[in-house]
Design a protein around this motif. Structure first.
Motif, PDB file in Angstrom:
ATOM      1  N   LYS A  69       0.811  -1.223   0.000  1.00  0.00           N
ATOM      2  CA  LYS A  69       0.000   0.000   0.000  1.00  0.00           C
ATOM      3  C   LYS A  69       0.841   1.268   0.000  1.00  0.00           C
ATOM      4  CE  LYS A  69      -2.240  -1.148   3.719  1.00  0.00           C
ATOM      5  NZ  LYS A  69      -1.870  -2.546   3.979  1.00  0.00           N
ATOM      6  N   SER A  70       1.810   1.342   0.896  1.00  0.00           N
ATOM      7  CA  SER A  70       2.630   2.559   1.001  1.00  0.00           C
ATOM      8  C   SER A  70       3.510   2.748  -0.224  1.00  0.00           C
ATOM      9  CB  SER A  70       3.488   2.524   2.269  1.00  0.00           C
ATOM     10  OG  SER A  70       2.657   2.533   3.405  1.00  0.00           O
ATOM     11  N   THR A  71       4.126   1.686  -0.675  1.00  0.00           N
ATOM     12  CA  THR A  71       5.003   1.770  -1.850  1.00  0.00           C
ATOM     13  C   THR A  71       4.217   2.206  -3.083  1.00  0.00           C
ATOM     14  OG1 THR A  71       6.460   0.073  -0.952  1.00  0.00           O
ATOM     15  CG2 THR A  71       6.564   0.456  -3.343  1.00  0.00           C
ATOM     16  N   ILE A  72       3.106   1.539  -3.337  1.00  0.00           N
ATOM     17  CA  ILE A  72       2.274   1.878  -4.498  1.00  0.00           C
ATOM     18  C   ILE A  72       1.634   3.243  -4.295  1.00  0.00           C
ATOM     19  CG2 ILE A  72       0.247   1.220  -5.864  1.00  0.00           C
ATOM     20  CD1 ILE A  72       2.798  -0.585  -6.235  1.00  0.00           C
ATOM     21  N   GLY A  73       1.187   3.523  -3.078  1.00  0.00           N
ATOM     22  CA  GLY A  73       0.574   4.819  -2.795  1.00  0.00           C
ATOM     23  C   GLY A  73       1.508   5.979  -3.089  1.00  0.00           C
ATOM     24  N   HIS A  74       2.752   5.875  -2.628  1.00  0.00           N
ATOM     25  CA  HIS A  74       3.750   6.921  -2.919  1.00  0.00           C
ATOM     26  C   HIS A  74       3.957   7.066  -4.423  1.00  0.00           C
ATOM     27  CE1 HIS A  74       5.554   8.449   0.772  1.00  0.00           C
ATOM     28  NE2 HIS A  74       5.505   7.242   1.287  1.00  0.00           N
ATOM     29  N   ALA A  75       4.146   5.949  -5.102  1.00  0.00           N
ATOM     30  CA  ALA A  75       4.406   5.989  -6.549  1.00  0.00           C
ATOM     31  C   ALA A  75       3.218   6.554  -7.314  1.00  0.00           C
ATOM     32  CB  ALA A  75       4.755   4.592  -7.056  1.00  0.00           C
ATOM     33  N   LEU A  76       2.015   6.173  -6.921  1.00  0.00           N
ATOM     34  CA  LEU A  76       0.820   6.666  -7.600  1.00  0.00           C
ATOM     35  C   LEU A  76       0.626   8.161  -7.342  1.00  0.00           C
ATOM     36  CD1 LEU A  76      -1.605   5.969  -9.386  1.00  0.00           C
ATOM     37  CD2 LEU A  76      -2.844   5.299  -7.298  1.00  0.00           C
ATOM     38  N   ALA A  77       0.835   8.592  -6.115  1.00  0.00           N
ATOM     39  CA  ALA A  77       0.718  10.021  -5.797  1.00  0.00           C
ATOM     40  C   ALA A  77       1.712  10.833  -6.621  1.00  0.00           C
ATOM     41  CB  ALA A  77       0.932  10.255  -4.301  1.00  0.00           C
ATOM     42  N   LEU A 122      -9.226  12.634   3.613  1.00  0.00           N
ATOM     43  CA  LEU A 122      -9.669  12.529   2.213  1.00  0.00           C
ATOM     44  C   LEU A 122     -10.516  13.746   1.843  1.00  0.00           C
ATOM     45  CD1 LEU A 122     -10.683   8.753   2.125  1.00  0.00           C
ATOM     46  CD2 LEU A 122      -8.810   9.789   0.812  1.00  0.00           C
ATOM     47  N   ALA A 123     -11.465  14.094   2.699  1.00  0.00           N
ATOM     48  CA  ALA A 123     -12.359  15.225   2.428  1.00  0.00           C
ATOM     49  C   ALA A 123     -11.589  16.540   2.355  1.00  0.00           C
ATOM     50  CB  ALA A 123     -13.443  15.301   3.501  1.00  0.00           C
ATOM     51  N   ARG A 124     -10.610  16.728   3.255  1.00  0.00           N
ATOM     52  CA  ARG A 124      -9.803  17.962   3.254  1.00  0.00           C
ATOM     53  C   ARG A 124      -9.047  18.149   1.942  1.00  0.00           C
ATOM     54  NH1 ARG A 124      -9.121  17.173   8.598  1.00  0.00           N
ATOM     55  NH2 ARG A 124      -7.391  15.725   8.411  1.00  0.00           N
ATOM     56  N   ASN A 125      -8.746  17.052   1.284  1.00  0.00           N
ATOM     57  CA  ASN A 125      -7.952  17.095   0.055  1.00  0.00           C
ATOM     58  C   ASN A 125      -8.786  16.852  -1.196  1.00  0.00           C
ATOM     59  OD1 ASN A 125      -4.876  17.279   0.765  1.00  0.00           O
ATOM     60  ND2 ASN A 125      -5.847  16.038   2.350  1.00  0.00           N
ATOM     61  N   ASP A 126     -10.094  17.013  -1.094  1.00  0.00           N
ATOM     62  CA  ASP A 126     -10.982  16.730  -2.220  1.00  0.00           C
ATOM     63  C   ASP A 126     -10.649  17.569  -3.450  1.00  0.00           C
ATOM     64  OD1 ASP A 126     -13.433  15.406  -3.319  1.00  0.00           O
ATOM     65  OD2 ASP A 126     -14.075  17.503  -3.454  1.00  0.00           O
ATOM     66  N   LEU A 127     -10.328  18.827  -3.272  1.00  0.00           N
ATOM     67  CA  LEU A 127     -10.055  19.689  -4.430  1.00  0.00           C
ATOM     68  C   LEU A 127      -8.649  19.522  -4.981  1.00  0.00           C
ATOM     69  CD1 LEU A 127     -11.864  22.994  -3.401  1.00  0.00           C
ATOM     70  CD2 LEU A 127     -12.619  21.257  -5.023  1.00  0.00           C
ATOM     71  N   THR A 128      -7.699  19.260  -4.107  1.00  0.00           N
ATOM     72  CA  THR A 128      -6.306  19.167  -4.550  1.00  0.00           C
ATOM     73  C   THR A 128      -5.874  17.743  -4.891  1.00  0.00           C
ATOM     74  OG1 THR A 128      -5.589  19.009  -2.250  1.00  0.00           O
ATOM     75  CG2 THR A 128      -5.603  21.216  -3.261  1.00  0.00           C
ATOM     76  N   GLY A 129      -6.611  16.760  -4.391  1.00  0.00           N
ATOM     77  CA  GLY A 129      -6.309  15.364  -4.651  1.00  0.00           C
ATOM     78  C   GLY A 129      -5.379  14.777  -3.611  1.00  0.00           C
ATOM     79  N   ILE A 130      -5.491  13.477  -3.420  1.00  0.00           N
ATOM     80  CA  ILE A 130      -4.660  12.770  -2.449  1.00  0.00           C
ATOM     81  C   ILE A 130      -4.705  11.278  -2.737  1.00  0.00           C
ATOM     82  CG2 ILE A 130      -6.519  12.496  -0.733  1.00  0.00           C
ATOM     83  CD1 ILE A 130      -4.269  13.027   1.426  1.00  0.00           C
ATOM     84  N   VAL A 131      -3.645  10.606  -2.372  1.00  0.00           N
ATOM     85  CA  VAL A 131      -3.607   9.146  -2.336  1.00  0.00           C
ATOM     86  C   VAL A 131      -3.282   8.764  -0.902  1.00  0.00           C
ATOM     87  CG1 VAL A 131      -2.446   7.043  -3.118  1.00  0.00           C
ATOM     88  CG2 VAL A 131      -2.836   8.916  -4.733  1.00  0.00           C
ATOM     89  N   ILE A 132      -4.123   7.919  -0.309  1.00  0.00           N
ATOM     90  CA  ILE A 132      -3.890   7.453   1.053  1.00  0.00           C
ATOM     91  C   ILE A 132      -3.757   5.932   1.040  1.00  0.00           C
ATOM     92  CG2 ILE A 132      -4.874   7.186   3.373  1.00  0.00           C
ATOM     93  CD1 ILE A 132      -6.075   9.903   3.183  1.00  0.00           C
ATOM     94  N   ALA A 133      -2.709   5.443   1.683  1.00  0.00           N
ATOM     95  CA  ALA A 133      -2.538   4.012   1.894  1.00  0.00           C
ATOM     96  C   ALA A 133      -3.301   3.644   3.161  1.00  0.00           C
ATOM     97  CB  ALA A 133      -1.058   3.666   2.056  1.00  0.00           C
ATOM     98  N   CYS A 134      -4.322   2.805   3.009  1.00  0.00           N
ATOM     99  CA  CYS A 134      -5.186   2.451   4.143  1.00  0.00           C
ATOM    100  C   CYS A 134      -5.711   1.041   3.927  1.00  0.00           C
ATOM    101  CB  CYS A 134      -6.348   3.440   4.236  1.00  0.00           C
ATOM    102  SG  CYS A 134      -7.547   3.082   5.541  1.00  0.00           S
ATOM    103  N   SER A 135      -5.650   0.211   4.934  1.00  0.00           N
ATOM    104  CA  SER A 135      -6.093  -1.177   4.768  1.00  0.00           C
ATOM    105  C   SER A 135      -7.535  -1.262   4.273  1.00  0.00           C
ATOM    106  CB  SER A 135      -5.923  -1.955   6.070  1.00  0.00           C
ATOM    107  OG  SER A 135      -6.591  -1.302   7.129  1.00  0.00           O
ATOM    108  N   ALA A 136      -8.454  -0.482   4.833  1.00  0.00           N
ATOM    109  CA  ALA A 136      -9.857  -0.442   4.386  1.00  0.00           C
ATOM    110  C   ALA A 136     -10.382  -1.848   4.100  1.00  0.00           C
ATOM    111  CB  ALA A 136      -9.989   0.476   3.172  1.00  0.00           C
ATOM    112  N   LEU A 137     -10.211  -2.734   5.064  1.00  0.00           N
ATOM    113  CA  LEU A 137     -10.447  -4.156   4.849  1.00  0.00           C
ATOM    114  C   LEU A 137     -11.905  -4.537   4.593  1.00  0.00           C
ATOM    115  CD1 LEU A 137      -8.051  -5.543   7.617  1.00  0.00           C
ATOM    116  CD2 LEU A 137      -7.634  -5.473   5.146  1.00  0.00           C
ATOM    117  N   LYS A 138     -12.836  -3.878   5.255  1.00  0.00           N
ATOM    118  CA  LYS A 138     -14.253  -4.244   5.123  1.00  0.00           C
ATOM    119  C   LYS A 138     -15.009  -3.231   4.273  1.00  0.00           C
ATOM    120  CE  LYS A 138     -15.094  -6.570   9.547  1.00  0.00           C
ATOM    121  NZ  LYS A 138     -15.943  -6.501  10.772  1.00  0.00           N
ATOM    122  N   THR A 139     -16.067  -3.699   3.648  1.00  0.00           N
ATOM    123  CA  THR A 139     -16.938  -2.799   2.889  1.00  0.00           C
ATOM    124  C   THR A 139     -17.456  -1.692   3.800  1.00  0.00           C
ATOM    125  OG1 THR A 139     -17.590  -4.658   1.485  1.00  0.00           O
ATOM    126  CG2 THR A 139     -18.967  -2.684   1.394  1.00  0.00           C
TER     127      THR A 139
END
Length: 175
Positions: free
Chosen positions: A25-33, A77-94
């Motif tokens: 997550k962190s590796t891909i998140g950094h690269a994607l950002a 996420l909401a604070r960065n809605d206009l400028t964009g953001i990538v966050i690495a987060c497990s977000a395991l459940k729906t």
């Protein structure tokens, strides 16, 4: 007579790179950002000290433990809605992703999927992370894949970083 100027709505991406511990997550998140030209954040930085302590002792978090943490991540996420953001987060459940979506309705999830064996191997190689290998089984038991109503995609995380990043960026640009 002047014409009123309408506010400009940006389409900067709001992305959560998700999956079990060790999936990248962190590796891909950094690269994607970097690829998208937006900020990067790691959801681990939003955990209260009690959560970090609990996990470092090998005790899985409960939904009650995760609630305030997920709220803090959703607010970021909401604070960065206009400028964009990538966050690495497990977000395991729906349900966890639903909570994030409540704060940032247009969030795009990139689920990094990989075998338990690869996850275990990766976790053994990192010494700087608080998450012990003993919690991997509980993470995998908790993990719910993206559902058809969720905006995002699932990628095989056993590919080069550049390939995963390219696939994710392409999906974001074509949605």
């Amino acid at each position: 007579m002047t014409t009123p100027i309408s506010p400009v709505r940006t389409t900067a991406p709001v992305v959560v790179v998700m999956g079990a511990s060790g999936c990248g997550k962190s590796t891909i998140g950094h690269a994607l950002a970097d690829r998208l030209g937006v900020a990067f954040a790691d959801a681990d930085d939003f955990h209260p000290p009690a959560n970090i302590h609990k996990m470092s002792q090998g005790t899985p978090l409960t939904d009650e433990d995760r609630g305030p943490w997920l709220t803090a991540v959703g607010e970021e996420l909401a604070r960065n809605d206009l400028t964009g953001i990538v966050i690495a987060c497990s977000a395991l459940k729906t349900a966890y992703r639903d909570l994030l979506r409540a704060h940032a309705p247009r969030v795009f999830f990139v689920h990094l999927d990989v075998t338990a064996q690869i996850l275990a191997n990766r976790m053994l190689l990192r010494s700087e992370h608080f998450m012990p290998l003993t919690l991997l089984e509980s993470q995998l038991a908790t993990l719910e894949p993206l559902t058809p109503h969720e905006t995002g995609l699932t990628l095989n995380a056993d590919q080069p970083v550049e390939r995963i990043t390219t696939l994710a960026a392409h999906a974001l640009h074509t949605r």
